[in-house]
Design an enzyme around this catalytic site. Sequence first.
Site, PDB file in Angstrom:
ATOM      1  N   LYS A  78       0.842  -1.208   0.000  1.00  0.00           N
ATOM      2  CA  LYS A  78       0.000   0.000   0.000  1.00  0.00           C
ATOM      3  C   LYS A  78       0.863   1.238   0.000  1.00  0.00           C
ATOM      4  O   LYS A  78       1.808   1.354   0.780  1.00  0.00           O
ATOM      5  CB  LYS A  78      -0.872   0.024   1.255  1.00  0.00           C
ATOM      6  CG  LYS A  78      -2.079  -0.849   1.125  1.00  0.00           C
ATOM      7  CD  LYS A  78      -3.091  -0.502   2.207  1.00  0.00           C
ATOM      8  CE  LYS A  78      -3.847  -1.734   2.624  1.00  0.00           C
ATOM      9  NZ  LYS A  78      -3.087  -2.602   3.520  1.00  0.00           N
ATOM     10  N   ILE A 133       3.281 -13.295  -8.393  1.00  0.00           N
ATOM     11  CA  ILE A 133       2.505 -14.397  -8.968  1.00  0.00           C
ATOM     12  C   ILE A 133       2.012 -14.017 -10.365  1.00  0.00           C
ATOM     13  O   ILE A 133       1.703 -14.887 -11.160  1.00  0.00           O
ATOM     14  CB  ILE A 133       1.304 -14.799  -8.076  1.00  0.00           C
ATOM     15  CG1 ILE A 133       0.260 -13.683  -7.985  1.00  0.00           C
ATOM     16  CG2 ILE A 133       1.759 -15.243  -6.709  1.00  0.00           C
ATOM     17  CD1 ILE A 133      -1.082 -14.163  -7.434  1.00  0.00           C
ATOM     18  N   ASP A 134       1.968 -12.715 -10.668  1.00  0.00           N
ATOM     19  CA  ASP A 134       1.441 -12.280 -11.970  1.00  0.00           C
ATOM     20  C   ASP A 134       2.411 -12.592 -13.119  1.00  0.00           C
ATOM     21  O   ASP A 134       2.015 -12.593 -14.282  1.00  0.00           O
ATOM     22  CB  ASP A 134       1.159 -10.769 -11.947  1.00  0.00           C
ATOM     23  CG  ASP A 134       0.276 -10.356 -10.769  1.00  0.00           C
ATOM     24  OD1 ASP A 134      -0.449 -11.223 -10.246  1.00  0.00           O
ATOM     25  OD2 ASP A 134       0.334  -9.179 -10.370  1.00  0.00           O
ATOM     26  N   ARG A 178      -3.491  -9.737 -12.009  1.00  0.00           N
ATOM     27  CA  ARG A 178      -3.527  -8.310 -12.336  1.00  0.00           C
ATOM     28  C   ARG A 178      -3.808  -8.140 -13.835  1.00  0.00           C
ATOM     29  O   ARG A 178      -4.714  -8.793 -14.329  1.00  0.00           O
ATOM     30  CB  ARG A 178      -2.212  -7.651 -11.903  1.00  0.00           C
ATOM     31  CG  ARG A 178      -2.191  -6.178 -11.876  1.00  0.00           C
ATOM     32  CD  ARG A 178      -2.595  -5.433 -10.618  1.00  0.00           C
ATOM     33  NE  ARG A 178      -2.460  -6.015  -9.346  1.00  0.00           N
ATOM     34  CZ  ARG A 178      -1.926  -5.427  -8.271  1.00  0.00           C
ATOM     35  NH1 ARG A 178      -1.413  -4.243  -8.363  1.00  0.00           N
ATOM     36  NH2 ARG A 178      -1.924  -5.993  -7.104  1.00  0.00           N
ATOM     37  N   GLN A 278      -3.565 -18.423  -3.827  1.00  0.00           N
ATOM     38  CA  GLN A 278      -2.535 -18.467  -4.881  1.00  0.00           C
ATOM     39  C   GLN A 278      -1.216 -17.867  -4.397  1.00  0.00           C
ATOM     40  O   GLN A 278      -0.167 -18.077  -4.988  1.00  0.00           O
ATOM     41  CB  GLN A 278      -3.009 -17.689  -6.126  1.00  0.00           C
ATOM     42  CG  GLN A 278      -4.168 -18.335  -6.831  1.00  0.00           C
ATOM     43  CD  GLN A 278      -4.956 -17.360  -7.688  1.00  0.00           C
ATOM     44  OE1 GLN A 278      -4.788 -17.293  -8.889  1.00  0.00           O
ATOM     45  NE2 GLN A 278      -5.829 -16.587  -7.074  1.00  0.00           N
TER      46      GLN A 278
END
Length: 354
Positions: A78, A133-134, A178, A278
């Site tokens: 964030k 992970i993307d 994403r 995930q």
Amino acid sequence: MSKRIGILTSGGDCAGLNAVIRAVTLRSVNKYGWHVFGIKDGTLGLMTNPLNVIELKTKDFDGHLMRMGGTLLGSNNKGNPFDKKQDSDKIIKNFNKLGLHALIGIGGDGSMKILQKFTKKGGINFVGIPKTIDNDVINNELSIGYDTAVDVATNALDMLQPTAASHRRAMILEVMGRDAGHIALNAGIAGGADVILIPEIPYSLKSISSHIEKIRSEGRNHALIVVAESVRRENGSRVTVKFVDGQVRLGGIGTYIGDEISKITNAETRVTVLGHVQRGAQPTHRDRLIASAFGVHAVDLIAQEKFNRIVVWQKRRVTDVALDNIAGKSKTLSKCDPLINVAQALGIYVGEIN
Ligand code: F6P
């Protein structure tokens, strides 16, 4: 003199982070006799008083840690410390207080952009390690965490298929990723999906429905549909959820696809949103392997005084490229990706390609 180096994890966590922190620590201490300092919660650990920093020892890693998901250092996805000048100045000032020779930052494309800005401004020696992970870091075939995420999504399809068949349903699985469809495409092929929807390729509800009706007419009573979280409605609008904290996040496209397909085909649909499982799973052997290779290589770059580099995986081996060639850019799928051809060859609907 023995060097002191820092390490932090930034952005969303993923499987394999503890394995990379371990590799960095073992290589630094065992080969070079350096001291390694873990900065907690991304750059937030440099904003607290006292600083939230711990020295990492090889004995910290003689047990279960490399097998575990998450990051022992904590992370933060964030905000951007560069949004406020006083925050970025404070981070740089506090980093300098630690007397560290270099920083290893483990992050995705967004984090790399922030870390590049921060280290350039502070004149800090920096080496990056890609994790997400993307799997959307460019010039890099595999990011830490991606393989585990694909594995989890594939396992989910394995578990959805028997229940789909038992109830004659079309099961929709919404996966993360994403703006890239890597998880959806890879898990969809590996998990025997009938339809794979990715943000990079437009689709038609009519075509999905015809595909499901064809499957039915051929005698199969169920279907599996994988949809990536940032796929849009057919009219191009984004599907998001507004949380109580006011944040708007991706989510809900699975329900949209399920409802629309059910209306057109009369098929009974159910939706599974896979979410953060995930990210938090136990790392696969491949993620541990890449994490280990990345960690060792990053430390060796520091030993060679090669900075502003990011380690990458190319052609089955670890190497490195200039951070300028990576930060802030992202790798999505192209319609010509060989795996799109594979999916089509298997009879999977992957959108309106032609
Ligand atoms: O970038 C990694 C990722 O897991 C995306 O796939 C997903 O959209 C997002 O992070 C979720 O973030 P958060 O943990 O803030 O919900």
